[in-house]
Design a protein around this motif. Structure first.
Motif, PDB file in Angstrom:
ATOM      1  N   UNK A   1       6.309  15.102   2.011  1.00 60.10           N
ATOM      2  CA  UNK A   1       6.796  15.185   2.943  1.00 60.10           C
ATOM      3  C   UNK A   1       5.726  16.592   3.621  1.00 60.10           C
ATOM      4  N   UNK A   2       4.976  16.556   4.572  1.00 59.38           N
ATOM      5  CA  UNK A   2       4.347  17.773   4.518  1.00 59.38           C
ATOM      6  C   UNK A   2       4.826  18.655   5.742  1.00 59.38           C
ATOM      7  N   UNK A   3       4.251  19.993   6.031  1.00 60.49           N
ATOM      8  CA  UNK A   3       5.507  20.838   6.690  1.00 60.49           C
ATOM      9  C   UNK A   3       5.842  19.956   7.609  1.00 60.49           C
ATOM     10  N   UNK A   4       4.552  19.708   8.767  1.00 65.58           N
ATOM     11  CA  UNK A   4       5.188  19.421  10.106  1.00 65.58           C
ATOM     12  C   UNK A   4       6.111  18.067   9.945  1.00 65.58           C
ATOM     13  N   UNK A   5       6.496  17.267   9.171  1.00 67.79           N
ATOM     14  CA  UNK A   5       7.176  16.514   8.497  1.00 67.79           C
ATOM     15  C   UNK A   5       8.317  16.971   8.479  1.00 67.79           C
ATOM     16  N   UNK A   6       8.258  17.677   8.384  1.00 67.76           N
ATOM     17  CA  UNK A   6       9.914  18.466   7.454  1.00 67.76           C
ATOM     18  C   UNK A   6      10.117  19.324   8.489  1.00 67.76           C
ATOM     19  N   UNK A   7       9.597  19.966   9.315  1.00 71.31           N
ATOM     20  CA  UNK A   7       9.873  20.661  10.709  1.00 71.31           C
ATOM     21  C   UNK A   7      10.592  19.655  11.490  1.00 71.31           C
ATOM     22  N   UNK A   8      10.016  18.424  11.770  1.00 70.81           N
ATOM     23  CA  UNK A   8      10.552  17.202  12.785  1.00 70.81           C
ATOM     24  C   UNK A   8      11.951  16.582  11.879  1.00 70.81           C
ATOM     25  N   UNK A   9      12.023  16.759  10.756  1.00 73.34           N
ATOM     26  CA  UNK A   9      13.271  15.569  10.206  1.00 73.34           C
ATOM     27  C   UNK A   9      14.521  17.477  10.492  1.00 73.34           C
ATOM     28  N   UNK A  12      15.245  17.014  13.332  1.00 74.79           N
ATOM     29  CA  UNK A  12      15.907  15.421  14.298  1.00 74.79           C
ATOM     30  C   UNK A  12      17.882  15.736  13.782  1.00 74.79           C
ATOM     31  N   UNK A  13      17.712  15.933  12.735  1.00 77.62           N
ATOM     32  CA  UNK A  13      18.812  16.018  11.926  1.00 77.62           C
ATOM     33  C   UNK A  13      20.247  16.808  12.130  1.00 77.62           C
ATOM     34  N   UNK A  14      19.463  18.774  13.059  1.00 77.18           N
ATOM     35  CA  UNK A  14      20.391  19.724  13.693  1.00 77.18           C
ATOM     36  C   UNK A  14      20.607  18.937  14.969  1.00 77.18           C
ATOM     37  N   UNK A  15      19.938  17.969  15.659  1.00 83.62           N
ATOM     38  CA  UNK A  15      19.775  17.454  16.959  1.00 83.62           C
ATOM     39  C   UNK A  15      21.086  16.297  16.647  1.00 83.62           C
TER      40      UNK A  15
END
Length: 57
Positions: A1-9, A12-15
């Motif tokens: 998973x790329x950096x942007x994908x990890x940040x988005x995940x 999303x997980x924190x939300x």
């Protein structure tokens, strides 16, 4: 998973955590789980409990 994908995940997980939803598909990455648990612990911490609310900044 790329950096942007990890940040988005993570976002999303924190939300989901803030909304009381536990994710069913837990990531397998141990480092990600540690960071997610740290985020949850910080979200639960009341940093204002010992602050001086009358102090000028």
């Amino acid at each position: 998973m790329n950096k942007k994908g990890i940040e988005d995940k993570f976002s999303t997980d924190m939300d989901a955590y803030f909304n009381g939803i536990e994710n069913v598909d837990k990531p397998q990455n141990g480092e990600y789980n540690k960071i997610l648990n740290l985020g949850k612990a910080l979200a639960n911490k009341d940093f204002s409990k010992n602050s001086n609310k009358e102090a000028d900044f």
